[in-house]
Design a protein around this motif. Structure first.
Motif, PDB file in Angstrom:
ATOM      1  N   HIS A  50       0.808  -1.214   0.000  1.00  0.00           N
ATOM      2  CA  HIS A  50       0.000   0.000   0.000  1.00  0.00           C
ATOM      3  C   HIS A  50       0.849   1.276   0.000  1.00  0.00           C
ATOM      4  O   HIS A  50       0.342   2.353  -0.268  1.00  0.00           O
ATOM      5  CB  HIS A  50      -0.865  -0.032   1.261  1.00  0.00           C
ATOM      6  N   TYR A  81      -2.658   6.476   2.893  1.00  0.00           N
ATOM      7  CA  TYR A  81      -2.574   5.901   4.227  1.00  0.00           C
ATOM      8  C   TYR A  81      -1.141   5.504   4.514  1.00  0.00           C
ATOM      9  O   TYR A  81      -0.490   4.907   3.662  1.00  0.00           O
ATOM     10  CB  TYR A  81      -3.472   4.669   4.389  1.00  0.00           C
TER      11      TYR A  81
ATOM     12  N   GLU B 198     -14.514  -3.346   5.972  1.00  0.00           N
ATOM     13  CA  GLU B 198     -13.495  -2.303   6.022  1.00  0.00           C
ATOM     14  C   GLU B 198     -12.306  -2.710   5.144  1.00  0.00           C
ATOM     15  O   GLU B 198     -11.936  -3.881   5.103  1.00  0.00           O
ATOM     16  CB  GLU B 198     -12.996  -2.072   7.462  1.00  0.00           C
ATOM     17  N   TYR B 201      -6.400  -1.300   4.633  1.00  0.00           N
ATOM     18  CA  TYR B 201      -5.681  -0.146   5.191  1.00  0.00           C
ATOM     19  C   TYR B 201      -6.414   0.392   6.419  1.00  0.00           C
ATOM     20  O   TYR B 201      -5.794   0.883   7.375  1.00  0.00           O
ATOM     21  CB  TYR B 201      -5.453   0.945   4.134  1.00  0.00           C
ATOM     22  N   ASP B 204      -5.686  -1.875   9.315  1.00  0.00           N
ATOM     23  CA  ASP B 204      -4.354  -1.520   9.807  1.00  0.00           C
ATOM     24  C   ASP B 204      -4.419  -0.250  10.662  1.00  0.00           C
ATOM     25  O   ASP B 204      -3.863  -0.195  11.767  1.00  0.00           O
ATOM     26  CB  ASP B 204      -3.428  -1.309   8.602  1.00  0.00           C
ATOM     27  N   ARG B 205      -5.137   0.746  10.174  1.00  0.00           N
ATOM     28  CA  ARG B 205      -5.233   2.034  10.877  1.00  0.00           C
ATOM     29  C   ARG B 205      -5.923   1.878  12.230  1.00  0.00           C
ATOM     30  O   ARG B 205      -5.496   2.467  13.230  1.00  0.00           O
ATOM     31  CB  ARG B 205      -6.003   3.022   9.988  1.00  0.00           C
ATOM     32  N   ASN B 233      -8.428  -3.499  -2.026  1.00  0.00           N
ATOM     33  CA  ASN B 233      -7.510  -2.416  -1.704  1.00  0.00           C
ATOM     34  C   ASN B 233      -6.758  -2.016  -2.976  1.00  0.00           C
ATOM     35  O   ASN B 233      -6.311  -2.878  -3.709  1.00  0.00           O
ATOM     36  CB  ASN B 233      -6.494  -2.929  -0.664  1.00  0.00           C
ATOM     37  N   PRO B 235      -3.504   0.289  -4.049  1.00  0.00           N
ATOM     38  CA  PRO B 235      -2.988  -0.975  -4.574  1.00  0.00           C
ATOM     39  C   PRO B 235      -3.177  -2.122  -3.586  1.00  0.00           C
ATOM     40  O   PRO B 235      -3.664  -1.897  -2.483  1.00  0.00           O
ATOM     41  CB  PRO B 235      -1.498  -0.666  -4.748  1.00  0.00           C
ATOM     42  N   GLU B 236      -2.795  -3.331  -3.991  1.00  0.00           N
ATOM     43  CA  GLU B 236      -2.807  -4.487  -3.079  1.00  0.00           C
ATOM     44  C   GLU B 236      -2.148  -4.096  -1.756  1.00  0.00           C
ATOM     45  O   GLU B 236      -1.056  -3.523  -1.756  1.00  0.00           O
ATOM     46  CB  GLU B 236      -2.002  -5.646  -3.689  1.00  0.00           C
ATOM     47  N   PHE B 237      -2.806  -4.407  -0.632  1.00  0.00           N
ATOM     48  CA  PHE B 237      -2.223  -3.995   0.634  1.00  0.00           C
ATOM     49  C   PHE B 237      -0.917  -4.745   0.915  1.00  0.00           C
ATOM     50  O   PHE B 237       0.018  -4.175   1.476  1.00  0.00           O
ATOM     51  CB  PHE B 237      -3.204  -4.200   1.782  1.00  0.00           C
ATOM     52  N   GLY B 238      -0.882  -6.018   0.551  1.00  0.00           N
ATOM     53  CA  GLY B 238       0.372  -6.769   0.699  1.00  0.00           C
ATOM     54  C   GLY B 238       0.464  -7.575   1.979  1.00  0.00           C
ATOM     55  O   GLY B 238       1.473  -8.239   2.213  1.00  0.00           O
ATOM     56  N   GLN B 239      -0.571  -7.522   2.817  1.00  0.00           N
ATOM     57  CA  GLN B 239      -0.598  -8.333   4.040  1.00  0.00           C
ATOM     58  C   GLN B 239      -2.022  -8.809   4.281  1.00  0.00           C
ATOM     59  O   GLN B 239      -2.978  -8.101   3.964  1.00  0.00           O
ATOM     60  CB  GLN B 239      -0.161  -7.509   5.255  1.00  0.00           C
ATOM     61  N   HIS B 247       1.825  -8.253  13.180  1.00  0.00           N
ATOM     62  CA  HIS B 247       2.810  -7.162  13.141  1.00  0.00           C
ATOM     63  C   HIS B 247       2.598  -6.192  14.297  1.00  0.00           C
ATOM     64  O   HIS B 247       3.529  -5.863  15.034  1.00  0.00           O
ATOM     65  CB  HIS B 247       2.710  -6.427  11.800  1.00  0.00           C
TER      66      HIS B 247
END
Lengths: 281, 281
Positions: A50, A81, B198, B201, B204-205, B233, B235-239, B247
């Motif tokens: 992201h 974000y 949701e 991102y 995560d927030r 998401n 771009p792709e969030f990646g997680q 994390h």
């Protein structure tokens, strides 16, 4: 300044900037503000899921330019974000040079702006390079550059009168700052709030949270910026954003001062955190 | 109990319930739990914009049944949005009878559950009448009724072992509770978190906010419930949600204990706020 120009660093503490976007902003700066030298840190164009690079990479780039005496300002390339993930780490590593410059951004960038302001740095809400992509975005970029280069008062949100310190936030971001070590004391401030792409019930929910905060209850007053791109509420919420804001200001005993000229759009104006007269340069 | 039955009141502190939904739940209760008398307060079916009646009406209905000795439990008809608007007002008006019953709900209802738990009332996260509309929702309703009527341990989230107090929240709601007078002290608790609708991102927030809270950092551990209906998401969030959770648990020094069997679905299990052994009835 080494070459006689006002040098401004651009970094991306959250989402990634497209190189073409940076080129458009460079062209505007070259043409309209030849006295400004804009330096886009290469980190702006990195991608890690992201984000514009992983947390450590974004943090390193921010700290590098913030601690560099040559730059008079750090301009956030874009919201999106991610700045809240690195804000505490950034604050731990800033040196004296970081106090002698201005930080400009908005939206997600307010995680950093809030923390910087809390710790005595100079921060302002205002347009960012990514805004050049909006309809009329060139004007937004010029407005930001006129403030970064000359502290042009025409770039300021027009109700700012220098009598109270000011601050501006996206409502969702301010809600996520409550109770954190990034949250500044905003008592006695005129607080301006805007929102984008949130349902009316979510705007209401953020405001319930915001007015519950003891220091925010001591604000000098609240102004409502624009709430744009609101998805439809099912059922009809039954109140406009201004009615919602007025309701919660009344409940919390915070003066509602009317509209503020900020938002996720090309008309978004500059709002200093604190007083304009205290800004460097 | 006046007629020898376990009497349970249903009120709607947030969004409105359809009368047909209440009838379906009544039918399940009559058939599967003849020892239970469910009383749907007429307030459940009112409409005022987004809400099941205005704030005062919802508050009055909640206080009326909470303070009524005849009811052994108050069951929240539905989440949606709105219980945070009335929670502080409700808490100011509860009498001793309100302490001798159980409050069951989840999602938006956790604004009330949190405040109730903070003030020493008995609260639990679990299925609600509106869940009957889900695929498999009849089982969810029976699970809630089995807990309301008999404290059936089979209804409990299966990792609950009675060694630590527990609590369960939707992540967005918990984020909005931080810093408020509704937020309970969750140190030493096993905290279960779920999310629905949701972006990654935003998950995560919310988690950045949640793990920033000092008392939440003293939790015994965190379990991740289901995160459903996540918009894509860009771009792709990646997680994945679990990687995100792991994390932030690592960053905050909170033990990550694995998955928890809760979520916005028909499988959603009961999680007491505190210890099951302390529940009345």
């Amino acid at each position: 300044m080494r070459d006689g120009k006002v040098k401004i660093a651009v970094v991306a503490p959250a989402s990634r900037l497209e190189p073409e976007t940076a080129e458009r902003v460079q062209e505007i700066a070259r043409t309209a503000y030849p006295g400004v030298k804009l330096v886009f840190h290469p980190q702006c164009f990195l991608a890690s899921g992201h984000f514009a690079g992983d947390d450590e990479t974004r943090m390193n780039a921010f700290v590098e330019v913030a601690n560099d005496e040559a730059f008079s300002a750090v301009w956030f390339a874009r919201g999106g974000y991610g700045s809240g993930r690195i804000a505490e780490g950034v604050l731990e590593r800033l040196h004296a040079a970081a106090r002698r410059k201005l930080y400009l951004g908005y939206s997600d960038g307010a995680f950093l702006l809030a923390g910087l302001y809390r710790h005595g740095y100079h921060a302002a809400h205002g347009p960012i390079p990514h805004d050049v992509r909006r309809v009329g975005g060139e004007d937004a970029v010029k407005r930001a550059l006129s403030f970064l280069a000359d502290r042009d008062a025409a770039a300021l949100e027009p109700t700012i009168d220098g009598k109270h310190p000011t601050a501006a936030f996206n409502m969702t971001i301010l809600s996520h700052l409550i109770g954190t070590r990034l949250m500044p004391d905003l008592s006695n401030h005129v607080l301006m709030l805007e929102e984008v792409s949130e349902h009316l019930y979510a705007i209401d929910r953020s405001l319930v949270h915001i007015v519950s905060d003891e220091t925010l209850r001591r604000a000098a007053g609240v102004r409502l910026g624009r709430c744009s791109d609101i998805p439809s509420n099912d059922p009809e919420f039954g109140q406009t954003p201004e009615q919602i804001m007025q309701h919660w200001c009344t409940v919390a005993g915070i003066p509602y001062l009317g509209r503020g000229d900020i938002g996720h759009d090309a008309e978004n104006k500059i709002v200093p955190f604190g007083f304009l007269k205290d800004m460097p340069g």
